[in-house]
Scaffold this motif. Structure first.
Motif, mmCIF file in Angstrom:
data_model
loop_
_atom_site.group_PDB
_atom_site.id
_atom_site.type_symbol
_atom_site.label_atom_id
_atom_site.label_comp_id
_atom_site.label_asym_id
_atom_site.label_seq_id
_atom_site.Cartn_x
_atom_site.Cartn_y
_atom_site.Cartn_z
ATOM 1 N N UNK A 20 42.939 109.412 42.137
ATOM 2 C CA UNK A 20 43.966 108.491 43.537
ATOM 3 C C UNK A 20 45.336 108.330 42.869
ATOM 4 N N UNK A 21 45.978 108.197 43.688
ATOM 5 C CA UNK A 21 47.619 106.218 43.511
ATOM 6 C C UNK A 21 46.303 105.727 43.825
ATOM 7 N N UNK A 22 45.381 105.661 45.167
ATOM 8 C CA UNK A 22 44.980 104.453 46.132
ATOM 9 C C UNK A 22 43.994 103.941 44.730
ATOM 10 N N UNK A 23 43.769 104.839 43.859
ATOM 11 C CA UNK A 23 42.642 103.826 42.495
ATOM 12 C C UNK A 23 43.522 102.627 41.688
ATOM 13 N N UNK A 24 45.426 103.805 41.224
ATOM 14 C CA UNK A 24 46.031 103.589 40.256
ATOM 15 C C UNK A 24 46.299 101.892 41.294
ATOM 16 N N UNK A 25 46.350 101.878 42.063
ATOM 17 C CA UNK A 25 47.164 100.633 42.929
ATOM 18 C C UNK A 25 46.271 99.925 42.734
ATOM 19 N N UNK A 26 44.339 99.924 42.937
ATOM 20 C CA UNK A 26 43.855 99.217 43.390
ATOM 21 C C UNK A 26 43.646 98.487 41.567
ATOM 22 N N UNK A 28 45.765 98.072 39.497
ATOM 23 C CA UNK A 28 47.223 96.974 39.688
ATOM 24 C C UNK A 28 47.326 95.946 40.301
ATOM 25 N N UNK A 29 46.217 96.098 41.584
ATOM 26 C CA UNK A 29 46.115 95.131 42.008
ATOM 27 C C UNK A 29 45.268 94.228 41.598
ATOM 28 N N UNK A 30 44.080 94.139 41.173
ATOM 29 C CA UNK A 30 42.931 93.923 40.542
ATOM 30 C C UNK A 30 42.966 93.346 38.890
ATOM 31 N N UNK A 31 44.152 93.443 38.920
ATOM 32 C CA UNK A 31 45.098 92.443 37.164
ATOM 33 C C UNK A 31 43.887 93.789 36.395
ATOM 34 N N UNK A 32 43.842 95.065 36.136
ATOM 35 C CA UNK A 32 42.859 95.955 35.888
ATOM 36 C C UNK A 32 44.492 96.557 34.227
ATOM 37 N N UNK A 33 45.495 96.886 35.300
ATOM 38 C CA UNK A 33 46.894 97.214 34.538
ATOM 39 C C UNK A 33 46.904 96.539 34.531
ATOM 40 N N UNK A 34 48.328 96.187 33.444
ATOM 41 C CA UNK A 34 49.745 95.308 34.241
ATOM 42 C C UNK A 34 50.805 96.566 34.528
ATOM 43 N N UNK A 35 51.381 96.341 35.670
ATOM 44 C CA UNK A 35 52.542 97.029 36.128
ATOM 45 C C UNK A 35 53.524 96.604 36.549
ATOM 46 N N UNK A 36 55.082 96.480 36.553
ATOM 47 C CA UNK A 36 55.988 95.804 37.268
ATOM 48 C C UNK A 36 56.605 96.211 38.525
ATOM 49 N N UNK A 37 56.717 95.103 39.652
ATOM 50 C CA UNK A 37 57.337 96.240 40.631
ATOM 51 C C UNK A 37 58.599 96.497 41.207
ATOM 52 N N UNK A 38 59.065 97.276 41.499
ATOM 53 C CA UNK A 38 60.714 97.850 41.304
ATOM 54 C C UNK A 38 60.665 97.023 42.959
ATOM 55 N N UNK A 39 61.779 96.607 43.177
ATOM 56 C CA UNK A 39 62.704 96.316 44.288
ATOM 57 C C UNK A 39 62.162 97.221 45.884
ATOM 58 N N UNK A 40 61.927 98.214 45.398
ATOM 59 C CA UNK A 40 61.700 99.604 46.550
ATOM 60 C C UNK A 40 60.136 99.463 46.290
#
Length: 76
Positions: A20-26, A28-40
């Motif tokens: 799920x998208x919730x899992x991917x966001x987790x 990211x939150x847990x620093x397992x997957x690097x991501x950039x956050x857009x202004x949106x």
């Protein structure tokens, strides 16, 4: 990171990994997957970081993920 580097969305990562998208966001939150956050508030993940994540967790890397740089040089 170069600006021309391809990035994928949370939905694309979720679809690829069959989670799920919730899992991917987790991830990211847990620093397992690097991501950039857009202004949106949405996230973008570089293909390189996504491939590194897949390797680290011993997940399969399909061909379409590897061809993203070489085949997109044209008008995109």
């Amino acid at each position: 990171m170069r600006q021309s580097e391809k990035r994928v969305t949370v939905k694309e990562v979720a679809d690829y990994c069959l989670v799920s998208r919730v899992t991917v966001r987790r991830w990211i939150r847990d620093n397992e997957l690097s991501a950039i956050r857009l202004p949106s508030g949405h996230y973008r993940i570089s293909v390189k970081d996504f491939r590194d994540f897949l390797k680290r967790y011993n997940m399969p890397i399909r061909d379409e993920l590897c061809e993203s740089k070489s085949n997109k040089k044209g008008g995109e």
